[in-house]
Design an enzyme around this catalytic site. Structure first.
Site, PDB file in Angstrom:
ATOM      1  CB  SER A  94     -61.257 -10.855 -29.018  1.00  0.00           C
ATOM      2  OG  SER A  94     -61.504 -11.856 -29.194  1.00  0.00           O
ATOM      3  CG  HIS A  98     -54.662 -21.248 -32.225  1.00  0.00           C
ATOM      4  ND1 HIS A  98     -55.311 -22.012 -31.667  1.00  0.00           N
ATOM      5  CD2 HIS A  98     -54.968 -19.857 -32.774  1.00  0.00           C
ATOM      6  CE1 HIS A  98     -56.817 -22.333 -32.363  1.00  0.00           C
ATOM      7  NE2 HIS A  98     -56.367 -20.680 -33.163  1.00  0.00           N
ATOM      8  CG  HIS A 108     -61.944 -17.355 -27.028  1.00  0.00           C
ATOM      9  ND1 HIS A 108     -63.074 -16.630 -26.797  1.00  0.00           N
ATOM     10  CD2 HIS A 108     -62.167 -15.794 -27.619  1.00  0.00           C
ATOM     11  CE1 HIS A 108     -63.339 -15.660 -26.789  1.00  0.00           C
ATOM     12  NE2 HIS A 108     -63.087 -15.342 -27.198  1.00  0.00           N
ATOM     13  NE  ARG A 112     -68.988  -9.385 -26.523  1.00  0.00           N
ATOM     14  CZ  ARG A 112     -69.335 -10.344 -26.434  1.00  0.00           C
ATOM     15  NH1 ARG A 112     -67.921 -11.002 -25.637  1.00  0.00           N
ATOM     16  NH2 ARG A 112     -69.903 -11.510 -25.147  1.00  0.00           N
ATOM     17  CG  HIS A 147     -63.718 -23.756 -14.082  1.00  0.00           C
ATOM     18  ND1 HIS A 147     -64.838 -23.539 -15.116  1.00  0.00           N
ATOM     19  CD2 HIS A 147     -63.492 -25.055 -15.466  1.00  0.00           C
ATOM     20  CE1 HIS A 147     -65.485 -23.561 -15.523  1.00  0.00           C
ATOM     21  NE2 HIS A 147     -64.218 -24.790 -16.892  1.00  0.00           N
TER      22      HIS A 147
END
Length: 303
Positions: A94, A98, A108, A112, A147
């Site tokens: 993860s 910033h 971000h 997982r 995107h």
């Protein structure tokens, strides 16, 4: 390979963490990541890496963790009652980046794997993750690039994957109490297992591998743009929304805290500086107002 291979997943995730940290250090050019290896008393551990006060990144955290447990917290079994009474294992990478310059978005990414096992029955397992972008000042070409890269990650695995996981991202990263999205979205997926381990793991790798091609061109384009106190002030104000989402809604944060995870690693996603103001609204016709009007709502960026 139809049965879950945890060792192969772990090897990929550790390599992904290494590659991303190396690329971000090179981009920053000043600071390096500091590693904090830790053990979890209940089982497992991880390695947290944080870059602080860099030239480009004010704070960047890239974490790997592999944790075990005998019983799941309430946040996990509320949606999946069949998991009650199973031993579980979760591992993933993860990251939250910033930036210093307000014209560079926060980004971000999370990938997982989760498995819950009980003697005498088939294991329950799935993959989850995605990546999303949170700009402070909106640039249409940045959102389109983000995107397009997300779609490229999806297309080899399912014709509907991009549309499906883009919509899920818009819905997941939504602040109901503010009636706005956290940013311009990207991909979010969970409970991915229906086409078997090999296919699902391949998709996870594609998402992880597409983060840097999605992120770095935007950082490189915006990091040297001049800015002043006004832009910095707005960046700190908008960071407040990031904090609100992560502490109120984010499933990973809630799961980590409820399962006795390592608090410092879980809250690494929070920005180093942030600001709130009572009932503040941007002036009409300003770049700050444009963010709300054009970017903080679900939108088809590839139309």
């Amino acid at each position: 390979m139809s049965t879950p291979d945890i060792r192969t997943v772990k090897t990929y995730l550790l390599g992904l963490q290494d590659r991303i940290c190396s690329a971000l250090e090179k981009e920053d050019g000043v600071q390096k990541f500091k590693e904090d290896a830790w053990d979890r008393p209940e089982g497992g551990g991880g390695r947290s890496r944080v870059l602080i006060e860099g030239a480009v990144f004010e704070q960047a955290g890239v974490n790997f963790s592999q944790v075990f447990g005998q019983t799941l917290p309430a946040s996990a079994t509320a949606h999946r009652p069949e998991l009650a009474g199973r031993a579980w294992q979760a591992l993933g990478v993860s990251l939250v980046i910033h930036p210093r310059n307000p014209y560079v978005p926060t980004s971000h990414m999370n990938v997982r794997f989760f498995i819950a096992e009980k003697e005498g029955v088939e294991p329950v397992w799935w993959f989850g993750g995605g990546f999303d972008l949170t700009p402070y000042y909106g640039f249409e070409e940045d959102s389109v690039h983000w995107h397009k890269t997300a779609k490229a990650a999806c297309d080899p695995f399912g014709a509907n994957y991009y549309t499906r996981f883009k919509k899920w991202c818009d819905e997941y990263f939504f602040l109901k109490h503010r009636n706005e999205t956290r940013g311009v979205g990207g991909l979010f997926f969970d409970d991915l297992h229906e086409q078997g381990f090999e296919h699902s793991f391949g998709f996870l790798q594609s998402v992880g591998d597409h983060y840097l091609p999605a992120c770095l061109p935007i950082v490189q384009k915006r990091k040297d743009m001049p800015y002043g106190e006004r832009e910095r002030d707005f960046q700190l104000y908008r960071r407040g929304r990031y904090v609100e989402f992560n502490l109120v809604y984010d499933r990973g944060t809630l799961f980590g805290l409820q399962s006795g995870g390592r608090t410092e690693s879980i809250l690494m996603s929070l920005p180093p500086l942030v600001k709130w103001r009572y009932n503040w609204r941007p002036e009409p016709g300003t770049p700050e107002a444009r963010l709300y009007e054009e970017f903080l709502k679900p939108r088809d960026w590839l139309a």
